[in-house]
Design a protein around this motif. Structure first.
Motif, short mmCIF file in Angstrom:
data_model
loop_
_atom_site.label_atom_id
_atom_site.label_comp_id
_atom_site.label_asym_id
_atom_site.label_seq_id
_atom_site.Cartn_x
_atom_site.Cartn_y
_atom_site.Cartn_z
N ARG A 98 -8.59 8.87 1.67
CA ARG A 98 -8.67 9.34 0.56
C ARG A 98 -7.19 9.68 0.87
NH1 ARG A 98 -13.19 13.16 -0.99
NH2 ARG A 98 -11.98 13.07 -3.03
N ASP A 99 -6.42 10.28 1.50
CA ASP A 99 -5.08 10.54 2.05
C ASP A 99 -3.97 10.01 1.69
OD1 ASP A 99 -5.79 10.17 4.29
OD2 ASP A 99 -4.77 11.62 5.34
N ALA A 100 -4.04 7.83 1.75
CA ALA A 100 -3.53 7.16 2.26
C ALA A 100 -2.23 7.48 1.18
CB ALA A 100 -3.97 6.31 2.02
N LEU A 101 -2.10 7.54 -0.33
CA LEU A 101 -0.94 8.03 -1.21
C LEU A 101 -0.43 8.90 -0.54
CD1 LEU A 101 0.00 6.40 -3.73
CD2 LEU A 101 -1.66 7.91 -5.15
N SER A 102 -0.99 10.30 -0.40
CA SER A 102 0.38 11.31 0.30
C SER A 102 0.82 10.93 1.30
CB SER A 102 -0.83 12.29 0.22
OG SER A 102 -1.30 12.36 1.02
N ASP A 103 0.45 10.64 1.97
CA ASP A 103 1.14 9.88 2.99
C ASP A 103 2.07 8.10 2.76
OD1 ASP A 103 -0.12 10.98 5.01
OD2 ASP A 103 -1.25 9.37 5.56
N LEU A 104 1.68 7.70 2.09
CA LEU A 104 2.75 6.48 1.30
C LEU A 104 3.74 7.30 0.52
CD1 LEU A 104 3.50 3.60 1.59
CD2 LEU A 104 1.69 4.14 -0.21
N THR A 105 3.78 8.35 0.20
CA THR A 105 4.66 9.32 -0.75
C THR A 105 4.98 9.43 -0.31
OG1 THR A 105 3.28 9.02 -2.29
CG2 THR A 105 5.24 9.83 -2.68
N ARG A 106 5.43 9.84 0.91
CA ARG A 106 6.01 10.98 2.50
C ARG A 106 6.88 9.97 2.17
NH1 ARG A 106 2.56 13.06 5.26
NH2 ARG A 106 1.11 14.41 3.62
N GLU A 107 6.02 8.99 3.76
CA GLU A 107 6.58 8.07 3.70
C GLU A 107 8.36 7.26 3.07
OE1 GLU A 107 7.47 5.99 7.25
OE2 GLU A 107 6.38 8.03 7.57
N LEU A 108 8.16 6.88 1.99
CA LEU A 108 9.19 6.71 0.86
C LEU A 108 10.15 7.51 0.71
CD1 LEU A 108 6.06 4.82 -2.29
CD2 LEU A 108 8.06 3.71 0.00
N ASP A 109 9.35 8.45 0.81
CA ASP A 109 11.10 9.60 0.66
C ASP A 109 11.73 9.53 1.70
OD1 ASP A 109 10.26 10.63 -1.60
OD2 ASP A 109 8.57 12.70 -0.77
N SER A 110 11.31 9.12 2.72
CA SER A 110 12.07 9.17 4.13
C SER A 110 12.60 8.29 4.50
CB SER A 110 10.80 9.84 5.29
OG SER A 110 10.14 9.17 5.39
N THR A 111 11.99 7.17 4.13
CA THR A 111 12.56 5.34 3.72
C THR A 111 13.48 4.82 3.08
OG1 THR A 111 11.05 4.76 3.37
CG2 THR A 111 11.19 5.03 5.50
#
Lengths: 198, 350
Positions: free
Chosen positions: A65-78
């Motif tokens: 369920r929380d995969a999208l927020s994790d992905l957004t965080r990853e995109l922010d840092s990469t």
């Protein structure tokens, strides 16, 4: 089979290393609107047209369920710090938000071990996003534009709007179903660095 | 996402910043709801600091426009960033909304006098910070922008067609603002948790619009979207059967039904709605009368007939038709008189 070997190496590379060597083939074309090379052209010796590092990024999104927020965080840092153009950053975030939220809502089945592999690659001309998932079969490009697009407020519906916006924002899009994988490739033309002032 | 509500005269301004995406759209909806429920005849949503607006945000804007239209109020969008403008153009939202290049233009169009800086003293502020981006965090820590200065110059002057929504001059008083209690989940049965906070309201006949105007009541009940303002709402006659109507399908309800991800009633419809909790709304019956109950842990309750439900309180259904709304999805509750004969020979009457 020089052609295949080169691509295997290229596909494994997700950082800045060997991505520097990009062969001019129809798979990663230097100029996308160039004529498709015929069979003879494919087996010609590979020409390397770039000697500077080309960043590319890979992500795996699990059925959570929380995969999208994790992905957004990853995109922010990469990948986002690499993109200079704010409109490009927004476009990338928008596309990821629409497609991944859609996939988590409708594509993945609850409790099943399904995943999405996303690969983002950049060069001077193009931003390319490859999405590969084993959720329900769904071709977002086959959907027509929302019928209520020109209706008034009271009659307006918003279903299908996200996919429509994604399709309109990208320059080229290609979908392929290779069971059990949905393969979607989206490409957006990049602006010259001088134009990215705002 | 960041949000701040400001009042200038009769006009309420919602300054939004950061990302309005799938996850923050619920917060955005919450902020828009508080702006609308704070009253006033004119609403402006200022979007200059928005760096992303997804279809979930568009859905909130659309449902807001519908609600504002039914309140006979006016809504405008001001100073959209280029990114937002692009999304508006693609989705043709630029044809639905009044969009102004600057906030001053929007206020001038509403005929609101007085400068923003002068009105700042009376500003009521609601700030939501989800800490999603560095930019958003910086925005919170930095001092507020001097808003008497013209809005950012980076917004390209768009060539927008400004089609008014529907401009009736009547401005209705809003319902009283509701608070959002946020207590932990109570693991009790429905009968225990659904104790009425206030005694169940008796069915009060709604007078016609003219009567209401002449009687001079300050807070008339909001007009539901599905019912014409000229026609009084039909009172439900109990005993009645309750059904949910969504997308043209009727789903019969029974005492103890749950709407949410854990619920079974109308599951095919509610499964497509994002942001629902496991037990988002409970449906119950006391005697013959049907009621709905929002558990206390629900941060974003449903909207019933244009009014946000209060968590922890029962709401008895007194009309034949009610309209529910959540995150841009609309469905109906319908009370059908139950005239079945009792006993073993009972058959449904035609």
């Amino acid at each position: 089979m020089v052609f295949n070997q080169v691509h295997q190496v290229r596909d494994r590379c997700t950082g800045l290393g060997l991505g520097a060597l990009v062969p001019c083939t129809n798979r990663y074309p230097a100029r996308p609107f160039e004529a498709m090379p015929n069979r003879a052209a494919i087996f010609q010796p590979v020409r390397y047209h770039r000697l500077v590092p080309m960043p590319s990024f890979s992500y795996e999104v699990r059925n959570r369920r929380d995969a999208l927020s994790d992905l957004t965080r990853e995109l922010d840092s990469t990948v986002l710090p690499v993109l200079v153009d704010p409109s490009e950053r927004s476009a990338l975030l928008l596309i990821v938000d629409e497609l991944v939220s859609n996939l988590l809502k409708y594509g993945f089945e609850p409790g099943k071990d399904q995943c999405l592999n996303m690969h983002i690659s950049l060069n001077d001309d193009w931003l390319q996003i490859d999405l590969k998932d084993n959720g329900r079969r769904f071709n977002p490009l086959a959907r027509l534009s929302p019928e209520s697009l020109n209706r008034e407020v009271a009659d307006r519906q918003t279903g299908g709007l996200g996919v429509y916006i994604v399709r309109e924002m990208m320059d080229t899009a290609h979908y392929e179903w290779t069971p059990p994988w949905n393969n979607l490739t989206l490409r957006k033309k990049r602006r010259a660095k001088d134009d990215c002032t705002n | 996402m960041t949000a701040r509500i400001e009042t200038v005269g009769d006009c309420k301004i919602l300054h939004v910043g950061g990302r309005i995406d799938f996850e923050s759209s619920l917060d955005f909806e919450q902020q828009v709801n508080s702006m609308i429920q704070s009253g006033g005849g004119h609403f402006v949503i200022e979007l200059s600091e928005v760096e992303l607006l997804s279809s979930a945000g568009l859905r909130v804007l659309l449902s807001t426009a519908k609600r504002v239209q039914h309140r006979h109020a006016e809504l405008a969008l001001a100073s959209p960033s280029p990114v937002v403008l692009q999304v508006f153009r693609i989705s043709h939202f630029d044809l639905l909304f009044k969009i102004f290049t600057t906030l001053q233009e929007a206020l001038a169009a509403f005929g609101v006098s007085g400068s923003l800086a002068a009105a700042k003293a009376g500003t009521e502020e609601v700030v939501a910070d989800k800490g999603k981006t560095n930019a958003a965090r910086e925005e919170i820590s930095s001092p507020p922008i001097n808003e008497s200065v013209a809005q950012p110059s980076r917004v390209k002057p768009p060539s927008l067609s400004e089609i008014p929504l529907r401009p009736p001059p009547v401005v209705q008083e809003p319902p009283p603002a509701v608070t959002q209690p946020s207590s932990p989940v109570e693991s009790k049965s429905l009968a225990e948790i659904a104790r009425p906070v206030v005694p169940p309201p008796l069915p009060i006949p709604v007078p016609r619009t003219e009567e209401r105007a002449s009687s001079g009541t300050s807070t008339p009940p909001p007009v539901p979207m599905s019912v014409s303002a000229d026609r009084p709402r039909r009172e439900a006659s109990y005993p009645a059967v309750l059904e949910i109507r969504a997308e043209g399908i009727s789903y019969p309800c029974k005492d103890g039904d749950v709407i949410g991800t854990a619920g079974r009633v109308a599951n095919s419809f509610f499964a497509s709605i994002a942001g629902l909790e496991a037990r988002h709304l409970l449906i119950g019956q006391e005697g013959d009368r049907w009621f709905i109950f929002t558990p206390k842990n629900i941060a974003h309750p449903f909207v019933l007939d244009g009014v946000l439900l209060v968590a922890g309180e029962r709401k008895f259904l007194q009309y034949v038709e009610h309209q529910m709304e959540f995150n841009g999805h609309v469905f109906g509750l319908r009370l059908i008189p139950d005239r079945r004969k009792k006993g073993i020979f009972g058959r449904p009457s035609k």
